[in-house]
Write a protein that holds these residues in place. Structure first.
Motif, PDB file in Angstrom:
ATOM      1  N   LEU A  81     -46.992   9.458 -34.067  1.00 22.56           N
ATOM      2  CA  LEU A  81     -45.838   9.288 -33.191  1.00 22.56           C
ATOM      3  C   LEU A  81     -44.890   8.294 -33.846  1.00 22.56           C
ATOM      4  O   LEU A  81     -45.288   7.551 -34.744  1.00 22.56           O
ATOM      5  CB  LEU A  81     -46.276   8.757 -31.819  1.00 22.56           C
ATOM      6  CG  LEU A  81     -47.336   9.573 -31.089  1.00 22.56           C
ATOM      7  CD1 LEU A  81     -47.699   8.901 -29.764  1.00 22.56           C
ATOM      8  CD2 LEU A  81     -46.855  10.994 -30.852  1.00 22.56           C
ATOM      9  N   THR A  82     -43.651   8.281 -33.373  1.00 18.74           N
ATOM     10  CA  THR A  82     -42.701   7.313 -33.916  1.00 18.74           C
ATOM     11  C   THR A  82     -42.008   6.554 -32.793  1.00 18.74           C
ATOM     12  O   THR A  82     -41.913   7.037 -31.659  1.00 18.74           O
ATOM     13  CB  THR A  82     -41.630   7.976 -34.801  1.00 18.74           C
ATOM     14  OG1 THR A  82     -40.881   8.883 -34.010  1.00 18.74           O
ATOM     15  CG2 THR A  82     -42.242   8.687 -35.990  1.00 18.74           C
ATOM     16  N   ALA A  83     -41.559   5.355 -33.147  1.00 18.82           N
ATOM     17  CA  ALA A  83     -40.743   4.536 -32.250  1.00 18.82           C
ATOM     18  C   ALA A  83     -39.648   3.907 -33.107  1.00 18.82           C
ATOM     19  O   ALA A  83     -39.748   3.914 -34.334  1.00 18.82           O
ATOM     20  CB  ALA A  83     -41.596   3.462 -31.580  1.00 18.82           C
ATOM     21  N   ILE A  84     -38.638   3.379 -32.435  1.00 16.97           N
ATOM     22  CA  ILE A  84     -37.531   2.721 -33.152  1.00 16.97           C
ATOM     23  C   ILE A  84     -37.760   1.211 -33.132  1.00 16.97           C
ATOM     24  O   ILE A  84     -38.021   0.619 -32.077  1.00 16.97           O
ATOM     25  CB  ILE A  84     -36.174   3.052 -32.488  1.00 16.97           C
ATOM     26  CG1 ILE A  84     -35.929   4.565 -32.508  1.00 16.97           C
ATOM     27  CG2 ILE A  84     -35.032   2.336 -33.212  1.00 16.97           C
ATOM     28  CD1 ILE A  84     -35.893   5.195 -33.883  1.00 16.97           C
ATOM     29  N   GLY A  85     -37.665   0.600 -34.319  1.00 15.96           N
ATOM     30  CA  GLY A  85     -37.957  -0.816 -34.460  1.00 15.96           C
ATOM     31  C   GLY A  85     -36.773  -1.713 -34.146  1.00 15.96           C
ATOM     32  O   GLY A  85     -35.729  -1.254 -33.674  1.00 15.96           O
ATOM     33  N   GLY A  86     -36.968  -3.006 -34.420  1.00 19.32           N
ATOM     34  CA  GLY A  86     -35.945  -4.001 -34.113  1.00 19.32           C
ATOM     35  C   GLY A  86     -35.592  -4.838 -35.320  1.00 19.32           C
ATOM     36  O   GLY A  86     -35.907  -4.481 -36.464  1.00 19.32           O
ATOM     37  N   ALA A  87     -34.946  -5.978 -35.040  1.00 20.27           N
ATOM     38  CA  ALA A  87     -34.376  -6.794 -36.113  1.00 20.27           C
ATOM     39  C   ALA A  87     -35.445  -7.447 -36.984  1.00 20.27           C
ATOM     40  O   ALA A  87     -35.280  -7.568 -38.197  1.00 20.27           O
ATOM     41  CB  ALA A  87     -33.473  -7.869 -35.508  1.00 20.27           C
TER      42      ALA A  87
END
Ligand code: C5P
Length: 232
Positions: A76-82
């Motif tokens: 699965l994928t998720a969107i990361g952060g800074a």
């Protein structure tokens, strides 16, 4: 099934920009012994019998992911952060429906393709009874403190100093709470263990192979290729 046999999800932060390799392509997609670095790392993790699924955390503007050959377990994928910690927390939040608070999860840097199966097994064998752990390597070099001119002003003690590696292994609910607490306090944690230490936990340091390098510079690519080709 014992705790140690438990099938675990692994969060793989891969949302870094990788600017230190000096290439237009993010480092996780640069070829390493003929395959993208990230693919090498995912293949390694997926080959371990205790890893049940991968949550890969990508940058919002990632255009390279569709070209990755996926291993034969759920991915699965998720969107990361800074920051890395933001990316790990995003991956953990995206696993909310799949993992109970008391279950262990692994976190492994996309940039560490040389992790050995035997080290992951030892991390689980020692880390699950201990309630949480990380792979680490004792410091072998003499450690210097530098001033702003890169002159050595002091020699730090080497005893009881370890380098933190990944994977790191913690219970899902405890790790989410620790990362959320660090974020709320405005504290930049550079690994999961640091967030756990803040909460009073004492993660077990499980000695892992020095070859589990974080591929950061062009020289690291050459070293990682050498290690992989030698069957590390
Ligand atoms: O930048 P660094 O080498 O410390 O990154 C370690 C890992 O964390 C890499 O796999 C990188 O892709 C990931 N990372 C991330 N999100 C960020 C920064 C780093 O997923 N914002």
């Amino acid at each position: 099934m014992t705790d140690t046999d438990a099938a675990l999800w692994c969060v793989v932060p891969a949302a870094g920009r990788g600017t230190r390799v000096g290439s237009g392509i993010p480092k996780q997609y640069l070829p390493l012994a003929g395959k993208p670095l990230l693919q090498r790392t995912l293949d390694r993790l997926a080959a371990h019998p205790s890893v049940a699924g991968l949550m890969v955390v990508l940058a919002a503007d990632d255009t390279h992911w569709p070209n990755i050959g996926l291993p034969g377990i759920p991915v699965l994928t998720a969107i990361g952060g800074a920051e890395r910690a933001d990316s790990v927390l995003a991956g953990l939040h995206a696993l909310r429906a799949k993992v109970a608070d008391g279950n262990f999860v692994l976190v492994h840097d996309a940039a560490r393709p040389c992790v050995r199966a035997g080290d992951i097994s030892r991390l689980l064998d020692f880390g699950i009874p201990a309630g949480g752990a990380l792979l680490a390597a004792p410091l072998r070099d003499t450690l210097k403190r530098a001033d702003t001119q890169n002159c050595s002003v002091a020699t730090e003690p080497r005893e009881a100093r370890w380098r933190a590696l990944t994977p790191q292994l913690f219970r899902y609910g405890e790790l989410v709470a620790a990362l959320e607490s660090a974020r709320a306090a405005g504290i930049a944690v550079t690994d999961e263990a640091m967030a756990m230490e803040r909460m009073g936990y004492r993660p077990l340091l499980v000695e892992g192979a020095e070859s589990n390098i974080k591929v950061t510079t062009p020289a690291d690519f050459a070293l990682a290729e050498f290690l992989l080709e030698r069957g590390n």
